[in-house]
Design a protein around this motif. Structure first.
Motif, short mmCIF file in Angstrom:
data_model
loop_
_atom_site.label_atom_id
_atom_site.label_comp_id
_atom_site.label_asym_id
_atom_site.label_seq_id
_atom_site.Cartn_x
_atom_site.Cartn_y
_atom_site.Cartn_z
N GLN A 1 0.84 -1.20 0.00
CA GLN A 1 0.00 0.00 0.00
C GLN A 1 0.87 1.24 0.00
O GLN A 1 1.76 1.40 0.82
N VAL A 2 0.61 2.11 -0.95
CA VAL A 2 1.37 3.36 -1.06
C VAL A 2 0.85 4.33 0.00
O VAL A 2 -0.34 4.64 0.02
N GLN A 3 1.73 4.78 0.88
CA GLN A 3 1.27 5.73 1.88
C GLN A 3 2.42 6.52 2.48
O GLN A 3 3.59 6.12 2.42
N LEU A 4 2.05 7.65 3.04
CA LEU A 4 2.94 8.50 3.83
C LEU A 4 2.28 8.72 5.18
O LEU A 4 1.11 9.11 5.24
N VAL A 5 3.02 8.46 6.25
CA VAL A 5 2.48 8.60 7.60
C VAL A 5 3.32 9.62 8.36
O VAL A 5 4.52 9.42 8.56
N GLU A 6 2.66 10.68 8.77
CA GLU A 6 3.34 11.78 9.45
C GLU A 6 3.36 11.60 10.96
O GLU A 6 2.45 10.99 11.54
N SER A 7 4.39 12.18 11.57
CA SER A 7 4.48 12.24 13.03
C SER A 7 5.10 13.57 13.43
O SER A 7 5.74 14.25 12.61
N GLY A 8 4.90 13.91 14.69
CA GLY A 8 5.43 15.17 15.19
C GLY A 8 4.32 16.21 15.28
O GLY A 8 3.15 15.88 15.33
N GLY A 9 4.71 17.45 15.27
CA GLY A 9 3.75 18.54 15.39
C GLY A 9 3.34 18.76 16.83
O GLY A 9 3.90 18.20 17.76
N GLY A 10 2.35 19.63 17.01
CA GLY A 10 1.85 19.93 18.35
C GLY A 10 1.86 21.42 18.63
O GLY A 10 1.86 22.24 17.71
N SER B 1 8.08 14.51 10.84
CA SER B 1 8.64 13.42 10.05
C SER B 1 7.54 12.74 9.27
O SER B 1 6.37 12.78 9.65
N CYS B 2 7.95 12.11 8.18
CA CYS B 2 6.99 11.45 7.30
C CYS B 2 7.62 10.14 6.85
O CYS B 2 8.69 10.15 6.22
N ALA B 3 6.99 9.03 7.17
CA ALA B 3 7.50 7.71 6.83
C ALA B 3 6.75 7.17 5.61
O ALA B 3 5.51 7.16 5.60
N ALA B 4 7.51 6.73 4.62
CA ALA B 4 6.92 6.27 3.37
C ALA B 4 6.94 4.75 3.26
O ALA B 4 7.83 4.09 3.80
N SER B 5 5.98 4.23 2.55
CA SER B 5 5.95 2.80 2.25
C SER B 5 5.19 2.58 0.96
O SER B 5 4.37 3.39 0.55
N GLY B 6 5.51 1.45 0.30
CA GLY B 6 4.77 1.05 -0.88
C GLY B 6 5.30 1.59 -2.19
O GLY B 6 4.71 1.32 -3.24
N PHE B 7 6.38 2.35 -2.14
CA PHE B 7 6.97 2.83 -3.39
C PHE B 7 8.48 3.01 -3.19
O PHE B 7 8.98 2.99 -2.07
N GLY C 1 2.67 9.10 -11.82
CA GLY C 1 1.72 10.20 -11.85
C GLY C 1 0.87 10.27 -10.59
O GLY C 1 0.14 11.23 -10.37
N GLN C 2 0.98 9.25 -9.75
CA GLN C 2 0.20 9.23 -8.52
C GLN C 2 0.74 10.28 -7.55
O GLN C 2 1.95 10.43 -7.37
N ASP C 3 -0.18 10.96 -6.92
CA ASP C 3 0.13 11.98 -5.94
C ASP C 3 -0.18 11.41 -4.56
O ASP C 3 -1.33 11.06 -4.28
N VAL C 4 0.83 11.27 -3.72
CA VAL C 4 0.65 10.65 -2.41
C VAL C 4 0.77 11.71 -1.33
O VAL C 4 1.71 12.52 -1.33
N TRP C 5 -0.17 11.68 -0.38
CA TRP C 5 -0.21 12.68 0.68
C TRP C 5 -0.17 12.03 2.06
O TRP C 5 -0.77 10.97 2.27
N GLY C 6 0.52 12.69 2.98
CA GLY C 6 0.41 12.31 4.37
C GLY C 6 -0.94 12.75 4.92
O GLY C 6 -1.69 13.49 4.27
N GLN C 7 -1.23 12.31 6.15
CA GLN C 7 -2.55 12.58 6.73
C GLN C 7 -2.67 13.99 7.28
O GLN C 7 -3.77 14.44 7.59
#
Length: 117
Positions: free
Chosen positions: A1-10, A21-27, A103-109
């Motif tokens: 599964q192509v995804q970006l998962v963000e962490s941090g902020g506040g 930070s942004c962790a990628a998977s699936g590509f 051409g796929q555009d992948v976004w974090g949450q």
């Protein structure tokens, strides 16, 4: 599964620092350029930074240049945004983004960063 998962902020006080930070998977992470964008309350989406493949080149919008630093770790499939000297106007939801060769555009949450005293 192509995804970006963000962490941090506040929540941080003006002048403080945060790291996203942004962790990628699936590509194939090392083959794509990565960006950070943000959306402030009541405003449109704003591009703020990009890092090309191999960390050869980085780009910033004028309002964050000198305060924010984008970096990538291709071994860990992560892209980060170090934010220093934060201002109230940096308050926004921050998104990482990857544009794949397909051409796929992948976004974090999205992660909320609030700069307030």
């Amino acid at each position: 599964q192509v995804q970006l998962v963000e962490s941090g902020g506040g929540l941080v006080q003006p002048g403080g620092s945060l790291r996203l930070s942004c962790a990628a998977s699936g590509f194939t992470f090392s083959n794509v350029a990565l960006s950070w964008l943000r959306q402030s309350p009541g405003k449109g989406l704003e591009w703020i930074s990009e890092i090309l493949t191999g960390s050869a080149s980085t780009y910033y919008t004028a309002s964050v240049k000198g305060r924010f630093t984008i970096s990538r770790d291709d071994a860990k499939n992560t892209v980060s945004l170090q934010m220093n000297s934060l201002k109230p106007e940096d308050t926004a939801v921050y998104y990482c983004n990857a544009k794949l060769w397909s051409g796929q555009d992948v976004w974090g949450q999205g992660k909320l960063v609030t700069v307030s005293s």
